[in-house]
Write a protein that holds these residues in place. Structure first.
Motif, PDB file in Angstrom:
ATOM      1  N   LEU A  15       0.816  -1.209   0.000  1.00 50.08           N
ATOM      2  CA  LEU A  15       0.000   0.000   0.000  1.00 50.08           C
ATOM      3  C   LEU A  15       0.854   1.266   0.000  1.00 50.08           C
ATOM      4  CD1 LEU A  15      -2.903  -0.758   2.519  1.00 50.08           C
ATOM      5  CD2 LEU A  15      -2.984  -0.754   0.027  1.00 50.08           C
ATOM      6  N   GLY A  16       1.909   1.253   0.822  1.00 46.17           N
ATOM      7  CA  GLY A  16       2.734   2.434   0.982  1.00 46.17           C
ATOM      8  C   GLY A  16       3.351   2.910  -0.317  1.00 46.17           C
ATOM      9  N   LEU A 206       2.828  -2.531  -7.391  1.00 44.66           N
ATOM     10  CA  LEU A 206       4.113  -2.032  -7.883  1.00 44.66           C
ATOM     11  C   LEU A 206       5.248  -2.958  -7.468  1.00 44.66           C
ATOM     12  CD1 LEU A 206       3.638   1.733  -6.931  1.00 44.66           C
ATOM     13  CD2 LEU A 206       3.514   0.746  -9.232  1.00 44.66           C
ATOM     14  N   LEU A 207       4.953  -3.911  -6.588  1.00 40.20           N
ATOM     15  CA  LEU A 207       5.974  -4.819  -6.073  1.00 40.20           C
ATOM     16  C   LEU A 207       6.238  -5.943  -7.072  1.00 40.20           C
ATOM     17  CD1 LEU A 207       4.941  -4.985  -2.312  1.00 40.20           C
ATOM     18  CD2 LEU A 207       6.400  -3.338  -3.488  1.00 40.20           C
ATOM     19  N   PRO A 208       7.381  -6.616  -6.952  1.00 36.79           N
ATOM     20  CA  PRO A 208       7.777  -7.582  -7.986  1.00 36.79           C
ATOM     21  C   PRO A 208       7.096  -8.935  -7.904  1.00 36.79           C
ATOM     22  CG  PRO A 208       9.489  -7.405  -6.314  1.00 36.79           C
ATOM     23  CD  PRO A 208       8.476  -6.345  -5.989  1.00 36.79           C
ATOM     24  N   THR A 209       6.429  -9.251  -6.794  1.00 35.54           N
ATOM     25  CA  THR A 209       5.801 -10.566  -6.654  1.00 35.54           C
ATOM     26  C   THR A 209       4.435 -10.423  -5.980  1.00 35.54           C
ATOM     27  OG1 THR A 209       6.728 -11.007  -4.449  1.00 35.54           O
ATOM     28  CG2 THR A 209       8.051 -11.682  -6.365  1.00 35.54           C
ATOM     29  N   ILE A 210       3.600 -11.438  -6.197  1.00 33.86           N
ATOM     30  CA  ILE A 210       2.306 -11.473  -5.523  1.00 33.86           C
ATOM     31  C   ILE A 210       2.492 -11.737  -4.036  1.00 33.86           C
ATOM     32  CG2 ILE A 210       0.117 -12.735  -5.340  1.00 33.86           C
ATOM     33  CD1 ILE A 210       0.266 -10.893  -7.735  1.00 33.86           C
ATOM     34  N   SER A 211       3.464 -12.566  -3.679  1.00 33.55           N
ATOM     35  CA  SER A 211       3.672 -12.870  -2.261  1.00 33.55           C
ATOM     36  C   SER A 211       4.063 -11.625  -1.476  1.00 33.55           C
ATOM     37  CB  SER A 211       4.745 -13.950  -2.095  1.00 33.55           C
ATOM     38  OG  SER A 211       5.960 -13.564  -2.690  1.00 33.55           O
ATOM     39  N   ALA A 212       4.751 -10.678  -2.130  1.00 29.69           N
ATOM     40  CA  ALA A 212       5.087  -9.414  -1.470  1.00 29.69           C
ATOM     41  C   ALA A 212       3.853  -8.538  -1.312  1.00 29.69           C
ATOM     42  CB  ALA A 212       6.160  -8.668  -2.264  1.00 29.69           C
ATOM     43  N   SER A 213       2.841  -8.798  -2.131  1.00 32.87           N
ATOM     44  CA  SER A 213       1.559  -8.079  -2.056  1.00 32.87           C
ATOM     45  C   SER A 213       0.552  -9.051  -1.446  1.00 32.87           C
ATOM     46  CB  SER A 213       1.114  -7.639  -3.445  1.00 32.87           C
ATOM     47  OG  SER A 213       2.187  -7.051  -4.160  1.00 32.87           O
TER      48      SER A 213
END
Length: 344
Positions: A15-16, A206-213
Motif C-alpha cells: 500500500l505504501g 508495484l511490487l515484484p511478486t504477488i507474495s510481497a503483495s
C-alpha cells in the motif's frame, strides 16, 4: 502542494509504495520511511516511482516500528501523516515487546506523540483493517444484518481457519485503531485523527511478486490453489461474514481525500464489494473456464449480510472499481508477473 509535506510510514510496502507514487504525482513533497535504507531493492523501488523532476520532492528515512523514536525526523515539518507501517508477525529478537500487539500499539503511540510535539502536524491518517470491524453479534452466535463503522471485533472469540499469526494481527489492528482514535483533538494544534479500515486489497501492485503483495495473493488463492492463502480468505469470511474487497487505487485515493478535506476526523470503512468466498470462486469459474479450481477451495455458506458503510461516499468519495474489476485486475497482475498461467 509542492510546499505541503506529508509522511508515509512503511513507504516500500504494498500500500505504501502506491500511496507514495500517487502523492508525488499530485505534486506533494513526501517523506517516506522504510526499515532499511541499505536495501537496494526497496530504495530502488521508491526512487524509481518518480520522474526526474520529482526527485527533490521525495526524502527517504530509515525507521523501524520496533524502534519508533526513529520516525520523529521523518515526521518533523510535515502537515499530514499516513501511518501504514505495522508488524505482521512479532520479531522475538525485540524483547522489549512480548507480542505483535504491544509492538504495534507502542509504535503507534510514539508516532502520535511525535505528531503532537512536531508543531506542524494537523492530521494523522491511520491505515486500519476491516479485521477490526467484525459484524459478529456480541453473543458470538451469527452476524448482524450489515457491516459498518459501528462494528468492532470482539477479542474474546475464536474463529475457524484462524492461526496464531492471524489472531495476533487481528488483535493488534483492533487495539491500535481504538487507541489512535482516542487521541483525536490532543495537543496544542488539536490533532485530527482519521482511521481508514481497508478491505482485502487487490487489483494491481508495484511490487515484484504477488507474495510481497500478500492481500492480493489471498484474493486469488482459489486460482493458485494455495492452501495457506485460502485459509486466510476463509478466516476473513468467518470473521467478517463475507470478505470486503477494494482496489489499491481506490484505497490510496480515499487516503488522499481524507487528507485534502479541510477538516475531518473519525473512522471510515473502505471497500467497494462484499463477497463470499463462494461468490469469488463463481466469478473465476464463470469468467475463466480454463482455470481449474479444486472443490476443496469452494464452500458456499449461504450468508445473507450486506455492507452498510456509506461514510466515505457521504464526504464525496466515489469508488472507481467494483468487485469484478478488482478480481480481474488481480488475476491480470498475477499473469503479468508470471505467477499464474495466461489464458489457454
Amino acid at each position: 502542494m509542492e510546499n505541503t509535506r506529508v509522511c508515509v510510514t512503511g513507504g516500500s510496502s504494498y500500500l505504501g509504495s502506491w500511496l507514495v507514487k500517487s502523492l508525488l504525482e499530485k505534486g506533494y513533497t513526501v517523506h517516506a520511511t522504510l526499515r532499511n535504507l541499505g536495501d537496494p531493492s526497496k530504495v530502488g523501488l521508491l526512487k524509481g516511482l518518480v520522474p526526474n523532476h520529482a526527485h527533490s520532492r521525495l526524502r527517504l528515512f530509515e525507521a523501524d516500528i520496533y524502534n519508533p523514536i526513529q520516525f520523529e525526523p521523518a515526521i518533523q515539518g510535515c502537515k499530514y501523516i499516513f501511518h501504514m507501517a505495522t508488524p505482521l508477525q512479532h520479531d522475538p529478537k525485540h524483547i522489549q515487546f512480548k507480542n505483535t500487539t504491544e509492538a504495534a500499539v507502542s509504535g503507534l503511540m510514539s508516532i502520535v506523540e511525535s505528531c503532537i510535539k512536531s508543531g506542524t502536524v494537523k492530521r494523522l491518517i491511520y491505515t486500519a483493517s476491516v479485521v477490526a470491524a467484525s459484524p459478529i453479534k456480541d453473543s458470538g452466535n451469527g452476524f448482524k444484518p450489515s457491516m459498518d463503522e459501528s462494528c468492532w471485533t470482539p477479542l474474546n472469540h475464536s474463529f475457524s481457519h484462524a492461526n496464531e499469526a492471524l489472531m495476533a494481527y487481528t488483535h493488534s489492528k483492533t487495539l491500535s485503531e481504538k487507541e489512535v482514535l482516542r487521541h483525536n483533538g490532543k495537543g496544542d494544534l488539536e490533532l485530527e485523527v482519521v482511521s481508514i479500515a481497508c478491505g482485502l486489497v487487490g487489483g494491481d501492485t508495484l511490487l515484484p511478486t504477488i507474495s510481497a503483495s500478500l492481500s492480493m495473493g489471498v484474493l486469488i488463492s482459489q486460482v493458485t490453489n494455495n492452501e495457506g492463502w485460502y485459509h486466510t480468505l476463509r478466516f476473513l469470511e468467518e470473521l467478517l461474514g463475507k470478505v470486503p474487497i477494494v482496489h489499491i487505487e481506490d484505497v490510496c485515493e480515499a487516503h488522499i481525500l481524507c487528507m485534502e478535506k479541510p477538516s475531518i476526523t473519525g473512522r471510515f470503512l473502505c471497500a467497494s464489494a462484499y463477497l463470499s468466498s463462494a461468490e469469488i470462486a463463481s466469478h473465476w469459474k464463470r469468467c475463466y473456464p480454463y482455470i481449474n479450481i479444486a472443490e476443496e477451495f469452494v464452500e458456499d455458506l449461504g450468508r445473507e449480510i450486506s455492507l452498510g458503510s456509506t461514510k466515505l461516499k457521504e464526504i464525496g468519495f466515489e469508488y472507481k472499481f467494483d468487485g469484478k474489476m478488482i478480481l480481474d485486475g488481480s488475476l491480470k497482475c498475477a499473469q503479468r508477473l508470471g505467477e499464474v498461467a495466461a489464458s489457454q
